[in-house]
Structure formats: C-alpha cells, structure tokens
Scaffold this active site. Structure first.
Site, PDB file in Angstrom:
ATOM      1  N   SER A 126       0.998  -0.734  -0.122  1.00  0.00           N
ATOM      2  CA  SER A 126       0.262   0.322   0.000  1.00  0.00           C
ATOM      3  C   SER A 126       1.047   1.255   0.472  1.00  0.00           C
ATOM      4  O   SER A 126       2.052   1.571   0.356  1.00  0.00           O
ATOM      5  CB  SER A 126      -1.608   0.048   1.143  1.00  0.00           C
ATOM      6  N   TYR A 145      -2.853   0.178   9.749  1.00  0.00           N
ATOM      7  CA  TYR A 145      -2.646  -0.967   8.447  1.00  0.00           C
ATOM      8  C   TYR A 145      -2.002  -0.426   7.755  1.00  0.00           C
ATOM      9  O   TYR A 145      -0.915  -1.875   7.014  1.00  0.00           O
ATOM     10  CB  TYR A 145      -4.288  -0.001   8.046  1.00  0.00           C
TER      11      TYR A 145
END
Length: 332
Positions: A127, A152
């Site tokens: 990501s 995350y």
C-alpha cells in the site's frame, strides 16, 4: 496457467480474476466474505465470475493455515496473486487484532503455501500508506518507509519484510505492489469516491478532511489490473545487486509503486463527481483524521521500466465511469 487469487470477492481481486479468465487462465479465487462492508456487493462480484468455466470460488479465511495449506497441496498453483487483506486505515485504529489475523498471519499462510509448493511467483498487495510521514514526493521505492502512521500501514510494511525474508531464505520470487487510491466501477463502499458519490446523490453533506487541502494519486481500476497482470510475468531473479537502497536486494524480491503518477486535489475530484451526477455537493470541512496523510504521489518509473505499464484513464473519464455504474447498480 493456474492462478490463486486471494481477496477474489474484493474490488481489485474480482477485477484481476476477470482479466485472468479472459486471458484463458484457470483461476481459483478465495475470500472469507467478511462483513467489513456490504457482503451482497462481494457476492455480486463473485456471481459474475462464476459464469466462467475456468473460475472456481472457495470461501476461505487465510488465518486458517491448515485450510490454506490443503488448498495449495490440492491445486498445485503456478502463480499466486495475493490481494486478500483487512483494508481500511481508520478501521485499524479500533480493530487492531483483525489486522494482525488477516494481514500478518494470513500473509504468512500464503508465504508458507508458496514455499512448500514450488509456486513460480507471488505477487502481493502492499500500500502507498507505507510511506507514512515521508515528506519528499513523488514517493519512490528507494525511500525509507520506516515511519508508518497507521496500524494498517504497519501491517503492509511487515508484509514486505516477511516476503523479503522468504525470498532470501527459500528463493521464492516475490513482488509487492504499493497501490495508490484505486477507484472505479464495483469499488469499495468504505472509500471516499463511493462515500462521496452516495452522499451527494442523496443530498447529504460529505465530510472533507484537512479542510479540502489534500491530494491523492487516484488510479482507475482498469489501469491497476493491467499493471498487476503485466508484473506477474516479470519474475524477479536472484542477483548480486549491492544493497545500498531499501528496495534493492540480492534475493528474488521486488517492490513497485502502482499508481497514476499524477496527484489530484481532493476538491477537484469532488468537482468531477458533482459534474458526473449533475448535483452540487454539500460539504462539512473537517480537520485531518488520525492515521491519514495530506498527500500521496507515486513515482511509477520503476514499474514502467519492467512492464511498459502506463496509466491512461483520466479523472473525468474514470469518475464518469464510476458514477454511471453507481447509478445503474443502485437504481439512482
């Protein structure tokens, strides 16, 4: 070839499955169909895929390492595209154990499956959030990514480190892709493009964080899928490269940004939605949220060098396509 695609009921996963099916590959898709967002949307994506004879779907939680191991042994996959994970920066602030189970334990389950079953190449989702507090833009793969600002992001960085370890120890070719704000038809309801479109269409106000002073490298789903499918053919070799940069290793390991390479001001993205809907947005301007960053911008030079991949869908076209799908799907 036979592919395993995890997260096959997800936004990107379903689109990748569709592309591989069209190319004539055999695809086994797995997903745990959790209720992080509307399960019906996930089931609709899978339903479309099940119409194809070269696609098989299985409900599977990657945390269940015994089931994952059995799947690998039974199916003898040639390649794996691992997109299954618990998504969401803000959700991770309140549900940390969900991320350790899905993103850490689940990733190790996939690495172990590849290790013991001679998989040619593992491509997995990282990501853009791993860049965290980095100030220098565009973000390059050579930049340090040691200061994530959300759980995350930390799990995605951990996935990269785990993958490198397996590449080094067991000579497993792995490629991580740092996704930059993917949007388009069949997109996730928890993401800003979907939430903005829904609220504006219903005449409700939208929350605009950092008072609108935000930039995102919005990347259309078709461009993302093209990049994924191309890069899975670029199997990283073991080499004797000098390890003088965070993304360089002598293991068969690669990391690439995958994004549009052209950041868009959040207010301009909202304006594109307004134009596509023909409705003016009502806005609540809010401060920056914990775990968020003001700007993302991908340097895509490295991915272009190995794949020739270059995004070509502009914001007006991409947003128009998404809004058209939304209006049809939800009968707006």
């Amino acid at each position: 070839m036979k592919y395993l695609v995890t997260g096959a009921a997800g936004f990107i996963g379903a689109a990748v499955c569709q592309k591989l099916i069209e190319l004539g590959h055999v695809v086994v898709g797995v997903d745990n169909l959790n209720n992080y967002y509307d399960v019906n949307l996930k089931l609709e994506r899978v339903h479309r895929l099940r119409a194809c004879s070269n696609f098989v779907f299985r409900t599977l939680d990657l945390f269940d390492r015994k089931e994952v191991s059995s799947l690998f042994k039974a199916e003898k996959f040639d390649r794996v595209i691992h997109l299954g994970a618990q998504a969401g920066v803000r959700f991770s602030l309140e549900n940390p154990h969900t991320y350790s189970d899905a993103n850490l334990a689940g990733h190790i389950s996939i690495l172990e499956g590849c290790r013991h079953n001679k998989v040619q190449h593992l491509v997995y989702a990282s990501s853009s959030s791993v860049y965290g507090m980095n100030k220098v833009q565009p973000f390059k793969e050579s930049h340090s990514v040691d200061h994530p600002v959300s759980l995350y992001a930390a799990t995605k960085r951990a996935n990269e480190l785990l993958s490198h370890t397996y590449s080094h120890l067991y000579n497993i070719p792995t490629t991580g892709l740092r996704f930059f704000t993917v949007y388009g038809p069949w997109g996730r309801p928890d993401m800003a493009p979907f939430k903005f479109t829904k609220a504006i269409a219903e005449g409700k106000a939208i929350d605009v964080y950092n008072h609108g002073d935000m930039y995102r490298d919005f990347t259309y789903i078709d461009d993302i899928v093209e990049g994924i499918v191309r890069v899975q053919d670029v199997i990283p070799p073991k080499n004797e490269a000098k390890r003088d940069s965070p993304n360089v290793s002598d293991a068969p390991y690669s990391i690439y940004n995958i994004g549009n390479g052209s950041p868009v001001r959040l207010m301009d993205f909202i304006n594109a939605i307004e134009d596509a809907l023909g409705v003016e947005a009502k806005m609540n301007f809010m401060p920056m949220q914990p775990g968020d960053v003001p700007s993302t911008w991908a340097s895509t030079d490295e991915l272009f060098k190995v794949t020739g991949y270059k995004p070509n869908v502009d914001i007006k076209t991409g947003v128009g396509n998404f809004v058209a799908w939304y209006k049809e799907y939800y009968n707006v």
